[in-house]
Design an enzyme around this catalytic site. Sequence first.
Site, PDB file in Angstrom:
ATOM      1  N   ASN A   1       0.847  -1.200   0.000  1.00 36.68           N
ATOM      2  CA  ASN A   1       0.000   0.000   0.000  1.00 36.68           C
ATOM      3  C   ASN A   1       0.879   1.246   0.000  1.00 36.68           C
ATOM      4  O   ASN A   1       2.099   1.146  -0.009  1.00 36.68           O
ATOM      5  CB  ASN A   1      -0.974  -0.031   1.186  1.00 36.68           C
ATOM      6  CG  ASN A   1      -0.236  -0.081   2.501  1.00 36.68           C
ATOM      7  OD1 ASN A   1       0.472   0.850   2.872  1.00 36.68           O
ATOM      8  ND2 ASN A   1      -0.375  -1.201   3.214  1.00 36.68           N
TER       9      ASN A   1
ATOM     10  N   ASP B   1      -4.352  -9.656  12.937  1.00 39.78           N
ATOM     11  CA  ASP B   1      -4.461  -8.246  13.333  1.00 39.78           C
ATOM     12  C   ASP B   1      -3.489  -8.008  14.490  1.00 39.78           C
ATOM     13  O   ASP B   1      -3.694  -8.502  15.607  1.00 39.78           O
ATOM     14  CB  ASP B   1      -5.910  -7.927  13.744  1.00 39.78           C
ATOM     15  CG  ASP B   1      -6.106  -6.439  13.904  1.00 39.78           C
ATOM     16  OD1 ASP B   1      -5.278  -5.796  14.596  1.00 39.78           O
ATOM     17  OD2 ASP B   1      -7.070  -5.902  13.326  1.00 39.78           O
TER      18      ASP B   1
HETATM   19  O1  C5P Z   1      -8.640  -2.102  10.722  1.00 38.29           O
HETATM   20  P1  C5P Z   1      -7.650  -1.096  10.322  1.00 38.29           P
HETATM   21  O2  C5P Z   1      -6.622  -1.601   9.385  1.00 38.29           O
HETATM   22  O3  C5P Z   1      -8.237   0.204   9.809  1.00 38.29           O
HETATM   23  O4  C5P Z   1      -6.943  -0.688  11.707  1.00 38.29           O
HETATM   24  C1  C5P Z   1      -5.872   0.176  11.752  1.00 38.29           C
HETATM   25  C2  C5P Z   1      -5.049  -0.091  12.962  1.00 38.29           C
HETATM   26  O5  C5P Z   1      -4.883  -1.488  13.160  1.00 38.29           O
HETATM   27  C3  C5P Z   1      -3.661   0.465  12.804  1.00 38.29           C
HETATM   28  O6  C5P Z   1      -3.178   0.814  14.088  1.00 38.29           O
HETATM   29  C4  C5P Z   1      -2.875  -0.720  12.238  1.00 38.29           C
HETATM   30  O7  C5P Z   1      -1.497  -0.619  12.521  1.00 38.29           O
HETATM   31  C5  C5P Z   1      -3.537  -1.878  12.950  1.00 38.29           C
HETATM   32  N1  C5P Z   1      -3.568  -3.127  12.203  1.00 38.29           N
HETATM   33  C6  C5P Z   1      -2.822  -4.196  12.636  1.00 38.29           C
HETATM   34  N2  C5P Z   1      -2.875  -5.387  11.971  1.00 38.29           N
HETATM   35  C7  C5P Z   1      -3.675  -5.548  10.906  1.00 38.29           C
HETATM   36  C8  C5P Z   1      -4.451  -4.463  10.451  1.00 38.29           C
HETATM   37  C9  C5P Z   1      -4.365  -3.272  11.113  1.00 38.29           C
HETATM   38  O8  C5P Z   1      -2.078  -4.040  13.606  1.00 38.29           O
HETATM   39  N3  C5P Z   1      -3.708  -6.715  10.293  1.00 38.29           N
END
Ligand code: C5P
Length: 408
Positions: free
Chosen positions: A214, A311
Amino acid sequence: MDECVVIKGKRILLIISGGIAAYKGPDLVRRLRERGASVRCVLTAGGAKFVSPLALSTVSGDKVYQELFSLIDEREIGHIELSRDADILVVAPASANILAKMVQGQADDIATTALLATDKPVVVAPAMNIRMWEHAATQVNVAALRSRGVTTLGPAEGDMACGEYGMGRMLEPVEIADALEAFFRDRERLSGRRALVTSGPTLEAIDPVRYITNRSSGKQGHAIASALAQLGTETTLVSGPTREPDPTGVRVIHVESARQMLNACEGTLPVDVAVFAAAVSDWRAAMEASGKIKKRPGETTTTLDLVENPDILATISSAGNRRPQLVVGFAAETDDVIDNAARKLEAKGCDWIVANDISKAAGTFGGVANTVHLISRDGVENWPRLSKATVGERLAKRIAQRLTEAND
Ligand code: C5P
């Protein structure tokens, strides 16, 4: 904590470079001494055109250092001892010239030599004409210094000695003294603390040639790690592939995929605070092909099976007794920024969410500025549009405050 207590007894090496604001040097020395600090002055040749060494030695109660190759100065206290002996080096005013020399590592006078020979915190208070401040060369230099761990104070907007109005005026001595006090207080609060920061994108291989990634530049995460380290936190940065240089004073673990990032993060626990600024890919290829995937004759469409990535933020937020005291997530949103971010706070189980607007109009991705909202269970703080470096510094200060409150 009594604010003045933290600056009392601190030894400040004040470097005064060439600029009209040098005339405020004696006032700055007086204010710092009133608060209990001891101040030793280094005056550059340019600085000496605007303020007299006699005025500085009178208010500092010490001799003023001007010569690199002075038999007397070097015998009494050499340029290495000058920085060794100090708790902090403060350059005020910092001219465009001395900032450029600091970036290049020049050491052609006692001021720049002391700055090159130090491992102490360095704070600069720039002061110059607005066009010199806004010149791309100065902006690049300031960004480089910040990424190397130098703290900048100002400049402020206002009337200038050259008759113009704008950005470039040195902060007032009282503002510099207040900022130094806050700096020492935050360092005291964060000393002995451990921080983990994630930054950049992740890179998910499809085959040996192709990958999913990204547009994250890593600028914000790197700035946060740098700011935490400047305040004395033992900081580990787990970074996906970026063009950003490794911040000074930070242990950096370079990773590619989300799974590698999670492993590296888990390996740094326990920490006091974890900030997840990385833009982690939600998906990865279900099967990473061992050879380059070939286009088949006549094929105009194809499909790629994806599986969900772990996550990292949610995993560390629910790490039981290994959970950091403060867990901060980021939410990059294109619309309903605050509502979506507040929902994320609950869904991920973190303590704060830094929400930023990444709609095209905001120019956040890859840009140098960021408009963020700090969301906690106590409410929403709307921050003004700030450079990513300043967002990092402000967040580091809020973290220092929060960790102290939690321990009171
Ligand atoms: O769900 P989303 O991607 O919008 O969430 C953003 C937050 O979650 C950020 O702090 C990002 O670093 C973290 N994140 C994560 N692991 C993932 C997806 C997002 O730590 N697989």
